[in-house]
Scaffold this motif. Structure first.
Motif, PDB file in Angstrom:
ATOM      1  N   LEU A 107      -3.219 -13.022  -9.941  1.00  0.00           N
ATOM      2  CA  LEU A 107      -3.913 -11.739  -9.957  1.00  0.00           C
ATOM      3  C   LEU A 107      -4.479 -11.350  -8.596  1.00  0.00           C
ATOM      4  CD1 LEU A 107      -5.657 -11.741 -13.454  1.00  0.00           C
ATOM      5  CD2 LEU A 107      -3.534 -10.633 -12.743  1.00  0.00           C
ATOM      6  N   GLY A 108      -3.649 -11.469  -7.588  1.00  0.00           N
ATOM      7  CA  GLY A 108      -4.046 -10.970  -6.277  1.00  0.00           C
ATOM      8  C   GLY A 108      -3.510 -11.808  -5.143  1.00  0.00           C
ATOM      9  N   SER A 109      -2.737 -11.173  -4.236  1.00  0.00           N
ATOM     10  CA  SER A 109      -2.207 -11.904  -3.083  1.00  0.00           C
ATOM     11  C   SER A 109      -1.995 -10.964  -1.919  1.00  0.00           C
ATOM     12  CB  SER A 109      -0.887 -12.596  -3.434  1.00  0.00           C
ATOM     13  OG  SER A 109       0.106 -11.648  -3.798  1.00  0.00           O
ATOM     14  N   ILE A 110      -2.255 -11.480  -0.718  1.00  0.00           N
ATOM     15  CA  ILE A 110      -2.073 -10.715   0.508  1.00  0.00           C
ATOM     16  C   ILE A 110      -0.616 -10.319   0.665  1.00  0.00           C
ATOM     17  CG2 ILE A 110      -2.160 -10.895   3.034  1.00  0.00           C
ATOM     18  CD1 ILE A 110      -4.566 -12.802   2.629  1.00  0.00           C
ATOM     19  N   LYS A 111      -0.390  -9.063   1.003  1.00  0.00           N
ATOM     20  CA  LYS A 111       0.945  -8.540   1.299  1.00  0.00           C
ATOM     21  C   LYS A 111       1.957  -8.866   0.193  1.00  0.00           C
ATOM     22  CE  LYS A 111       0.250  -8.556   6.308  1.00  0.00           C
ATOM     23  NZ  LYS A 111       0.742  -9.022   7.624  1.00  0.00           N
TER      24      LYS A 111
END
Length: 388
Positions: A107-111
């Protein structure tokens, strides 16, 4: 692919009912039939696992594979190159399957790195658990978790941000309805609403139009209520859930992924950044009270928030132990990481039931007698393929 696992005590159906001397017939990646051992056909390939326990593969509904789970994951990522973060993400991802966790939701990652990992797994470039990922989260400008946020303000921008994640093949849409405890040292209040009801509603309508579910980071009461009324499918964290909110959740069909253990760590460990520790202490009492009071009144799924401070990959068992400390009911706790989690995902997994994916684990001991037995998994199958 067709074979039968025979002689097991199986945790069957929605209630994880124990049935002895069962045969699990696997065909084309699915559970074709569950039948007594004395009724199996004579012409099928049979694997004898007499005396073992067979239960659904475990599911962790809330992880961040780009984070390292050490003292300050945000700082670590800031010091790493894009390529190093990818390598870290793949390494973390591959730790789950050997522990019997056959599905994870990032539920959330850079790029959008988690989306790239999920695609690599789908293309069989890497082997591991089923990965449902959101990539970037949709936040207001300057909102919670800005390092992987798609900054969006107003109807047109949140619509575009949602469509961008759909275009990138996100398996779920993640929104930040409130501020958070960890990630930013200034300018963020955990209880304060961020995305508005109108913005959340547009996101949910568009995601649902493309058959995607929406998960909402929501700590404060107003943000939780806005999320549920907008049509969000799961409330992540949900510290200030109360009786009125539970009634609303059941009416609207929302579920709850409380992520208890990580907030206890944030509130108590000395190496946690001071700003995060102070904010966690402020909200943790309400969190524990809500969980004890409403666990059996709403659909609850297990999520560890693995990758966060002192929450290594995987940390699902720690979350189950924390839940069980407050609600001493091992069967219902185990359901949060199997049956309930499958329902929250909307995927036919999490149950030993005909027509479900052949995702299951084999053990020598009954985990209902001691959840620590989940550390002693002997075999792991994902869609009928053995990994361990």
């Amino acid at each position: 692919m067709e074979f039968i696992i025979n002689g097991v005590t199986a945790f069957c159906g929605e209630n994880l009912a124990l049935k002895e001397e069962q045969a699990i017939w696997i065909k084309d990646e699915m559970i074709y039939k569950v039948l007594p051992s004395d009724q199996i056909p004579s012409d099928k390939h049979v694997i004898d696992r007499s005396g073992m326990f067979l239960l659904p593969g475990l599911i962790d509904l809330h992880v961040h594979i780009i984070w390292d789970g050490e003292t300050d994951p945000v700082k670590t990522n800031a010091e790493e190159s894009y390529e190093q973060i990818i390598i870290r993400a793949v390494t973390n991802y591959q730790k789950y399957i050997t522990k019997g966790i056959t599905t994870i939701r990032d539920l959330g990652s850079i790029k959008d790195i988690a989306l790239h990992v999920a695609e690599a797994a789908d293309r069989n470039l890497i082997a591991g658990s089923r990965l449902v990922a959101c990539g970037k989260t949709i936040t207001m400008t300057g909102g919670h978790d800005p390092f992987w946020g798609s900054f969006s303000d107003g109807p047109s921008e949140v619509l575009k941000a949602t469509r961008e994640q759909i275009y990138k093949h996100a398996g779920v849409i993640k929104v930040s309805a409130t501020g958070g405890v960890y990630g930013r040292s200034k300018g963020e209040v955990a209880e304060r609403s961020e995305l508005t009801y109108e913005e959340l509603k547009i996101i949910c309508e568009e995601a649902h139009r493309f058959d995607l579910k929406v998960a909402s980071h929501a700590i404060g009461r107003e943000g939780i209520i806005n999320s549920i009324n907008a049509g969000v499918d799961s409330i992540e964290h949900g510290h200030y859930i109360d009786e009125e909110i539970v009634e609303l959740m059941n009416r609207k069909g929302s579920s709850w992924v409380p992520t208890l253990e990580v907030y206890q760590k944030l509130a108590s460990l000395e190496h946690v950044p001071l700003y995060a520790r102070e904010k966690a202490k402020k909200v943790i009492e309400a969190h524990e009270k809500a969980f004890c009071q409403f666990f059996d009144q709403v659909l609850v799924g297990a999520g560890s928030d693995a990758g966060s401070i002192s929450t290594p990959h995987p940390s699902l068992l720690g979350e189950l132990h924390t839940m069980n400390k407050y609600v001493n009911n091992p069967r219902d706790i185990l359901k949060t990481a199997t049956v309930n989690a499958g329902k929250i995902l909307g995927i036919p997994t999490g149950q030993i039931t005909e027509g479900y994916f052949a995702d299951f684990i084999l053990m020598d001991q009954n985990p209902l007698l001691d959840l620590n037995h989940l550390e002693e998994i002997k075999e792991v199958y994902l869609e009928g393929k053995r990994f361990v």
